[in-house]
Design a protein around this motif. Structure first.
Motif, mmCIF file in Angstrom:
data_model
loop_
_atom_site.group_PDB
_atom_site.id
_atom_site.type_symbol
_atom_site.label_atom_id
_atom_site.label_comp_id
_atom_site.label_asym_id
_atom_site.label_seq_id
_atom_site.Cartn_x
_atom_site.Cartn_y
_atom_site.Cartn_z
ATOM 1 N N SER A 1 0.658 -1.318 -0.022
ATOM 2 C CA SER A 1 0.050 -0.039 -0.014
ATOM 3 C C SER A 1 0.982 1.072 0.024
ATOM 4 N N GLY B 1 2.401 2.404 -2.429
ATOM 5 C CA GLY B 1 2.187 3.207 -3.582
ATOM 6 C C GLY B 1 2.983 2.504 -4.817
ATOM 7 N N THR C 1 1.240 2.221 -8.307
ATOM 8 C CA THR C 1 0.847 3.516 -8.641
ATOM 9 C C THR C 1 2.334 4.158 -9.432
ATOM 10 N N THR D 1 -0.394 5.850 7.490
ATOM 11 C CA THR D 1 -0.873 5.986 5.854
ATOM 12 C C THR D 1 -1.080 4.689 5.121
ATOM 13 N N GLN E 1 -4.220 3.212 6.293
ATOM 14 C CA GLN E 1 -5.671 3.948 5.749
ATOM 15 C C GLN E 1 -5.602 3.501 4.327
ATOM 16 N N ARG E 2 -4.650 3.516 3.693
ATOM 17 C CA ARG E 2 -4.765 3.107 2.035
ATOM 18 C C ARG E 2 -5.103 1.818 1.617
ATOM 19 N N ASN E 3 -4.419 0.932 3.042
ATOM 20 C CA ASN E 3 -5.038 -0.599 2.872
ATOM 21 C C ASN E 3 -6.532 -0.724 3.022
ATOM 22 N N LYS F 1 -8.916 1.406 2.451
ATOM 23 C CA LYS F 1 -9.637 1.937 1.434
ATOM 24 C C LYS F 1 -9.716 1.132 0.113
ATOM 25 N N ARG F 2 -8.823 0.256 -0.050
ATOM 26 C CA ARG F 2 -8.748 -0.590 -1.276
ATOM 27 C C ARG F 2 -9.587 -1.994 -0.860
ATOM 28 N N THR G 1 3.923 10.329 0.670
ATOM 29 C CA THR G 1 2.766 11.157 1.052
ATOM 30 C C THR G 1 3.033 12.551 0.613
#
Ligand SMILES: Nc1ncnc2c1ncn2[C@@H]1O[C@H](COP(=O)(O)OP(=O)(O)OP(=O)(O)O)[C@@H](O)[C@H]1O
Length: 251
Positions: A10, A12, A15, A108, A111-113, A115-116, A151
């Motif tokens: 997560s 990134g 991305t 972070t 949270q990203r984990n 969210k997906r 971030t």
């Protein structure tokens, strides 16, 4: 050029890989993004017993691609042994490589984990975060070429230009020679450092200077070692003689 990404789930990496590949492509570089998830996700289910096949064949794919293209390795590359295997592939094929370490605070990542869809449980990420083998902490060869805080805003163009610059530098063999000579200098300075400490100890015992003078002698030795670091072709015995002379004159 082999671009080895490393970073926790997560952070990134995918991305980043995609965006960096797009920019490199615009700059005229044939680049492919490869990672073990490509093979892992080709199985209808996950089994531990598939992992060795996945590892070996991901490396095989990377090595073959590297003969023709730039390769971005989109994987966690959690252990330094994984990064070492990739570096060895680059060296074997006489290609440059760059480790890019992507990082973000644990919160972070979690949270990203979430969210997906939390495909990996957050507790697993917490454990991985605690045990993560940060690149370069143990070994010089493992030092990242770049560390990117995901971030913050990422300047992909700047990163691409730095990689292109690096790819033009002499091959890894030459770099290894430079690195070996740096580590040789380092061990010579270490030896002189130890020897001069001994000399100072004996000098202090013999002369019995006052505290203030001791401070001055200690500083003199530190300055001597510091200056030595800027010199080329350091000779241990010459340096010791020079230090003894300095101590007698200024001590
Ligand atoms: N720089 C960024 N800023 C904000 N969100 C980001 C950033 N990069 C990625 N994300 C988001 O974080 C999530 C994870 O991103 P991504 O899949 O790229 O991570 P990863 O490191 O490849 O993860 P994994 O190792 O699990 O495959 C995605 O939802 C993505 O949109």
């Amino acid at each position: 050029m082999l671009i080895i990404l490393t970073g926790l789930p997560s952070v990134g990496k995918s991305t980043f890989s995609k965006k960096l590949a797009e920019i490199l492509n615009k700059l005229g570089i044939d680049v492919i993004v490869l990672g073990s998830d490509m093979l892992r996700e080709s199985f209808p289910a996950w089994r531990e017993s598939y992992e060795e096949f996945i590892r070996k064949n991901t490396l095989y794919l990377i090595e073959n691609a590297l003969k023709e293209y730039w390769v971005i390795v989109d994987d966690t590359n959690y252990y330094n042994s994984m990064r070492r295997d990739l570096i060895n592939i680059a060296k074997k094929n006489e290609k440059n490589y760059a480790i890019i370490y992507l990082r973000a605070p644990l919160n972070t990542l979690l949270q990203r984990n979430v969210k997906r869809g939390e495909k990996i449980p957050n507790e697993v990420i917490v454990e991985m975060y605690k045990k993560f083998d940060e690149p370069g902490r143990k070994y010089r060869w493992d030092e990242p070429f770049l560390t990117v805080d995901t971030t913050k805003e990422i300047d992909y163009y700047e990163i691409a230009m730095r990689l292109i610059e690096k790819s033009k530098k002499k091959d890894e063999k030459v770099r290894d020679r430079v690195e070996n000579s740096i580590s040789k200098d380092y061990s010579i300075i270490n030896e002189i450092d130890k020897e001069t400490r001994k000399i100072v100890g004996e000098y202090i015992k013999r002369i019995k200077p006052k505290n203030k003078e001791i401070d001055r002698i200690i500083k003199l030795r530190k300055r001597f070692i510091k200056n030595l670091k800027n010199e080329e072709d350091i000779d241990v015995s010459k340096a010791i003689i020079e230090f003894k002379r300095l101590l007698e004159e200024e001590g």
